[in-house]
Motif scaffolding. Structure first.
Motif, PDB file in Angstrom:
ATOM      1  N   UNK A   1       0.868  -1.191   0.000  1.00  0.00           N
ATOM      2  CA  UNK A   1       0.000   0.000   0.000  1.00  0.00           C
ATOM      3  C   UNK A   1       0.897   1.230   0.000  1.00  0.00           C
ATOM      4  N   UNK A   2       0.433   2.271  -0.697  1.00  0.00           N
ATOM      5  CA  UNK A   2       1.317   3.352  -1.101  1.00  0.00           C
ATOM      6  C   UNK A   2       0.699   4.700  -0.740  1.00  0.00           C
ATOM      7  N   UNK A   3       1.486   5.595  -0.126  1.00  0.00           N
ATOM      8  CA  UNK A   3       1.063   6.969   0.164  1.00  0.00           C
ATOM      9  C   UNK A   3       1.869   7.904  -0.745  1.00  0.00           C
ATOM     10  N   UNK A   4       1.366   8.101  -1.967  1.00  0.00           N
ATOM     11  CA  UNK A   4       2.048   8.974  -2.943  1.00  0.00           C
ATOM     12  C   UNK A   4       3.539   8.670  -3.032  1.00  0.00           C
ATOM     13  N   UNK A   5       3.863   7.378  -3.173  1.00  0.00           N
ATOM     14  CA  UNK A   5       5.247   6.984  -3.325  1.00  0.00           C
ATOM     15  C   UNK A   5       5.934   6.575  -2.039  1.00  0.00           C
ATOM     16  N   UNK A   6       5.272   6.708  -0.891  1.00  0.00           N
ATOM     17  CA  UNK A   6       5.842   6.296   0.400  1.00  0.00           C
ATOM     18  C   UNK A   6       5.085   5.073   0.914  1.00  0.00           C
ATOM     19  N   UNK A   7       5.804   4.106   1.438  1.00  0.00           N
ATOM     20  CA  UNK A   7       5.216   2.817   1.805  1.00  0.00           C
ATOM     21  C   UNK A   7       4.414   2.897   3.105  1.00  0.00           C
ATOM     22  N   UNK A   8       3.154   2.434   3.049  1.00  0.00           N
ATOM     23  CA  UNK A   8       2.333   2.282   4.253  1.00  0.00           C
ATOM     24  C   UNK A   8       2.487   0.863   4.799  1.00  0.00           C
ATOM     25  N   UNK A   9       2.357  -0.125   3.916  1.00  0.00           N
ATOM     26  CA  UNK A   9       2.505  -1.520   4.348  1.00  0.00           C
ATOM     27  C   UNK A   9       2.826  -2.385   3.140  1.00  0.00           C
ATOM     28  N   UNK A  10       3.354  -3.588   3.411  1.00  0.00           N
ATOM     29  CA  UNK A  10       3.649  -4.537   2.340  1.00  0.00           C
ATOM     30  C   UNK A  10       3.807  -5.924   2.941  1.00  0.00           C
ATOM     31  N   UNK A  11       3.477  -6.935   2.154  1.00  0.00           N
ATOM     32  CA  UNK A  11       3.770  -8.306   2.581  1.00  0.00           C
ATOM     33  C   UNK A  11       5.279  -8.527   2.594  1.00  0.00           C
ATOM     34  N   UNK A  12       5.966  -7.930   1.625  1.00  0.00           N
ATOM     35  CA  UNK A  12       7.428  -8.021   1.576  1.00  0.00           C
ATOM     36  C   UNK A  12       7.968  -6.888   0.715  1.00  0.00           C
ATOM     37  N   UNK A  13       9.042  -6.277   1.168  1.00  0.00           N
ATOM     38  CA  UNK A  13       9.750  -5.296   0.346  1.00  0.00           C
ATOM     39  C   UNK A  13      11.247  -5.545   0.487  1.00  0.00           C
ATOM     40  N   UNK A  14      11.927  -5.608  -0.646  1.00  0.00           N
ATOM     41  CA  UNK A  14      13.373  -5.836  -0.672  1.00  0.00           C
ATOM     42  C   UNK A  14      14.066  -4.526  -1.010  1.00  0.00           C
ATOM     43  N   UNK A  15      15.052  -4.127  -0.183  1.00  0.00           N
ATOM     44  CA  UNK A  15      15.711  -2.831  -0.354  1.00  0.00           C
ATOM     45  C   UNK A  15      17.185  -2.921  -0.002  1.00  0.00           C
ATOM     46  N   UNK A  16      17.935  -1.922  -0.496  1.00  0.00           N
ATOM     47  CA  UNK A  16      19.320  -1.712  -0.080  1.00  0.00           C
ATOM     48  C   UNK A  16      19.358  -0.392   0.667  1.00  0.00           C
ATOM     49  N   UNK A  17      19.842  -0.409   1.920  1.00  0.00           N
ATOM     50  CA  UNK A  17      19.730   0.750   2.810  1.00  0.00           C
ATOM     51  C   UNK A  17      21.048   1.016   3.519  1.00  0.00           C
ATOM     52  N   UNK A  18      21.304   2.277   3.831  1.00  0.00           N
ATOM     53  CA  UNK A  18      22.384   2.600   4.766  1.00  0.00           C
ATOM     54  C   UNK A  18      21.888   2.314   6.180  1.00  0.00           C
ATOM     55  N   UNK A  19      22.825   2.244   7.122  1.00  0.00           N
ATOM     56  CA  UNK A  19      22.418   2.004   8.518  1.00  0.00           C
ATOM     57  C   UNK A  19      21.535   3.130   9.039  1.00  0.00           C
ATOM     58  N   UNK A  20      21.702   4.352   8.484  1.00  0.00           N
ATOM     59  CA  UNK A  20      20.883   5.485   8.914  1.00  0.00           C
ATOM     60  C   UNK A  20      19.418   5.232   8.552  1.00  0.00           C
ATOM     61  N   UNK A  21      19.168   4.858   7.304  1.00  0.00           N
ATOM     62  CA  UNK A  21      17.792   4.583   6.863  1.00  0.00           C
ATOM     63  C   UNK A  21      17.232   3.334   7.544  1.00  0.00           C
ATOM     64  N   UNK A  22      18.077   2.301   7.683  1.00  0.00           N
ATOM     65  CA  UNK A  22      17.615   1.052   8.270  1.00  0.00           C
ATOM     66  C   UNK A  22      17.151   1.255   9.720  1.00  0.00           C
ATOM     67  N   UNK A  23      17.884   2.055  10.488  1.00  0.00           N
ATOM     68  CA  UNK A  23      17.504   2.300  11.885  1.00  0.00           C
ATOM     69  C   UNK A  23      16.195   3.081  11.973  1.00  0.00           C
ATOM     70  N   UNK A  24      16.005   4.034  11.081  1.00  0.00           N
ATOM     71  CA  UNK A  24      14.742   4.786  11.065  1.00  0.00           C
ATOM     72  C   UNK A  24      13.575   3.855  10.751  1.00  0.00           C
TER      73      UNK A  24
END
Length: 579
Positions: free
Chosen positions: A360-383
């Protein structure tokens, strides 16, 4: 027995003589579109989506060349024909003994709509950001080099003229572009003067750059090229060697960095989207709307935080969670299962997902998902771990490297530019230095996040993949072999002054501070009437409230402490932080 004979010396290269006279070129066109009833002019009753789906064409009706005279004035040549007359002009301009440089504002446009019909092939020394977007190319048959002044200034011609030239470009709103004009259309004196202004103001802009760099051939190709050139003057070879070592080891690590890179956090609270809000209105409980802006956000982040300063190595997910975030940079390639936002504001940018299922999507920002695969820095991952409920984190790959402050010459360059920009603002007689420092400090981040490895574009007489197609643009794909070849070159570069990982973490840190304010002012925590309304990279718009002021004060105190520590550990005078 006898002296060893010296090896034969290669013949000296003949030094190319470059004319210091400025030449500029421009065309004017009428845009036409393929409507249902045939080709015609722009029709205001149709919206932007209509024109995206309909073919368009440009009809050039006049060309102009500005030629600088010995006294600095500009002589303008006009032409209405684009075949023999324009070709003859360039043939007469060409000189086998002296190379000339012709500047065009938005070179790709003139290249596609005019020059391609007359240019003799092959082209040499072509620099192109992507297909059909040349920044420079050289025509050996004419001994003429074409350069894009838009890539140099990063500004529209009107803005560049107001910034660098003594005269302002004539306003476009006086010139009706929706009138059909062809090479046979009679033009008024006023229309000729408008056309002339384009090439004259461009000569004046390049005159400023020639004064700055002494010779035309020494002017950088791009706006970030100016910054790179200045920084190279200030650093030693030890600095260059340090940057070399930070080039990713292989294509796999480089691609992970590319996927981890994101821009600033720009979004609106969806409960407020589409509404007009005014200070003192009832739906804001009578509060005033204010904007909290970060001063020189990206340069401040470059000074306030530590950055990757070694090669990334593989580690375990469990080990990564124990590492000090101030001392270790971490790249997480993870699959997040059963993820749901805890807040009204949403952090994850769905366009950066490698893969997502049932989201589910809020104008390009994720509300929820069964699964999402991403590559993140530790800064983004902690948030994300703090602001989302996650059923399971499945690590695909985790890499880590040590952090350190940016090299001291770069820190001092940031401080010098910030000091000039801050202290010279509005000072009579210092407008030029203020303008230069402001442009350069704004471009520093761009240098850091510039991806130096891209699928390079070429233009040649024929496409090597389809010889029958004739002259054609073609692009080297970003294959693993190609990336590794480019990384090998980067590791030997004597000129690169910036490491790509720095740019990836600069934007992460900027998102972190912006998000801290949005998180503190989320409707779930403070209620809708006091909640943040909108954010754009370095600013947050929200109703003025005690909660807002407390959050801003806390961020400022954290920033001051980080900057104090940076100065202490790098032996920098803290007075330079507040010029």
């Amino acid at each position: 027995p006898g002296a060893i004979p010296e090896p034969p010396r290669p013949p000296k290269r003949r030094r190319v003589k470059v004319s210091q006279r400025i030449y500029t070129f421009d065309i004017e066109v009428t845009s036409i579109f393929q409507h249902a009833d045939g080709w015609g002019l722009f029709r205001p009753e149709y919206d932007a989506e209509y024109y995206k789906s309909h073919a368009s064409a440009a009809v050039p009706y006049i060309w102009m060349m500005g030629i600088e005279q010995d006294d600095g004035s500009v002589r303008t040549i006009f032409g209405r024909r684009f075949g023999g007359h324009l070709l003859r002009l360039f043939l007469e301009l060409g000189d086998p003994d002296t190379k000339k440089i012709v500047w065009i504002h938005n070179l790709p446009y003139e290249f596609q709509n005019c020059l391609l019909d007359i240019l003799p092939m092959p082209l040499e020394k072509l620099v192109s950001r992507k297909a059909r977007k040349p920044v420079r190319f050289y025509v050996p048959d004419w001994n003429i080099e074409f350069r894009c002044s838009y890539a140099l200034t990063g500004l529209s011609l009107k803005t560049a003229a107001a910034t660098y030239g003594p005269h302002k470009k004539q306003s476009g709103d006086k010139f009706n572009y929706n009138i059909l004009r062809t090479p046979l259309t009679h033009l008024t004196r006023r229309e000729f003067k408008y056309c002339e202004a384009d090439v004259v103001t461009l000569v004046e802009i390049i005159q400023w750059y020639r004064k700055e760099y002494q010779k035309l051939q020494w002017i950088p190709l791009t706006a970030t090229g100016e910054i790179r050139k200045e920084l190279r003057r200030r650093v030693s070879f030890d600095y260059i060697r340090q940057v070399r070592k930070l080039a990713p080891k292989d294509a796999g690590r480089f691609l992970l960095l590319m996927r981890a890179f994101q821009g600033g956090y720009t979004h609106s609270c969806y409960l407020r989207t589409g509404k007009v809000l005014r200070s003192g209105s009832e739906d804001l409980a009578g509060l005033d709307l204010i904007s909290q802006d970060k001063a020189s956000a990206y340069p401040a982040d470059m000074l306030s935080y530590r950055f990757p300063m070694s090669h990334f190595f593989k580690t375990t997910y469990e080990k990564s969670l124990t590492l000090d975030r101030d001392r270790w940079a971490i790249i997480y390639h993870v699959k997040l299962h059963g993820i749901r936002s805890k807040l009204i504001n949403n952090y994850i940018l769905t366009s950066k997902a490698v893969r997502a299922e049932n989201f589910r999507n809020d104008s390009g920002r994720l509300i929820s998902a069964d699964m999402i695969e991403m590559v993140l820095t530790e800064v983004d991952f902690d948030i994300i771990r703090r602001c989302y409920q996650i059923d399971e984190v499945e690590p695909v790959q985790v890499l880590a490297c040590r952090k350190g402050w940016l090299p001291k010459p770069l820190l001092e360059y940031v401080l010098d530019l910030y000091g000039q920009k801050t202290s010279l603002k509005g000072v009579a007689g210092e407008e030029e230095l203020y303008r230069k420092s402001k442009t350069r400090i704004n471009g520093l981040f761009g240098c850091c996040c510039t991806n130096v490895i891209k699928g390079s574009s070429e233009y040649s007489d024929e496409d090597p993949r389809r010889p029958e197609a004739g002259p054609h643009w073609w692009t080297h794909e970003l294959t693993v072999d190609f990336i590794n070849e480019e990384l090998d070159k980067l590791k030997k570069s004597r000129s690169n002054c910036f490491a790509y990982p720095w740019g990836v973490w600069i934007t992460s840190y900027c998102r972190k501070t912006t998000w801290a304010l949005l998180e503190a002012l989320d409707p779930v925590k403070v209620g809708l009437k006091k909640a943040a309304i909108y954010s754009d990279t370095d600013s947050v718009k929200a109703p003025d409230s005690p909660e807002l002021r407390a959050a801003v004060q806390q961020l400022n105190e954290e920033r001051v402490e980080r900057l104090r520590l940076m100065c202490e550990e790098n032996d920098i005078d803290p007075e330079r932080l507040a010029p």
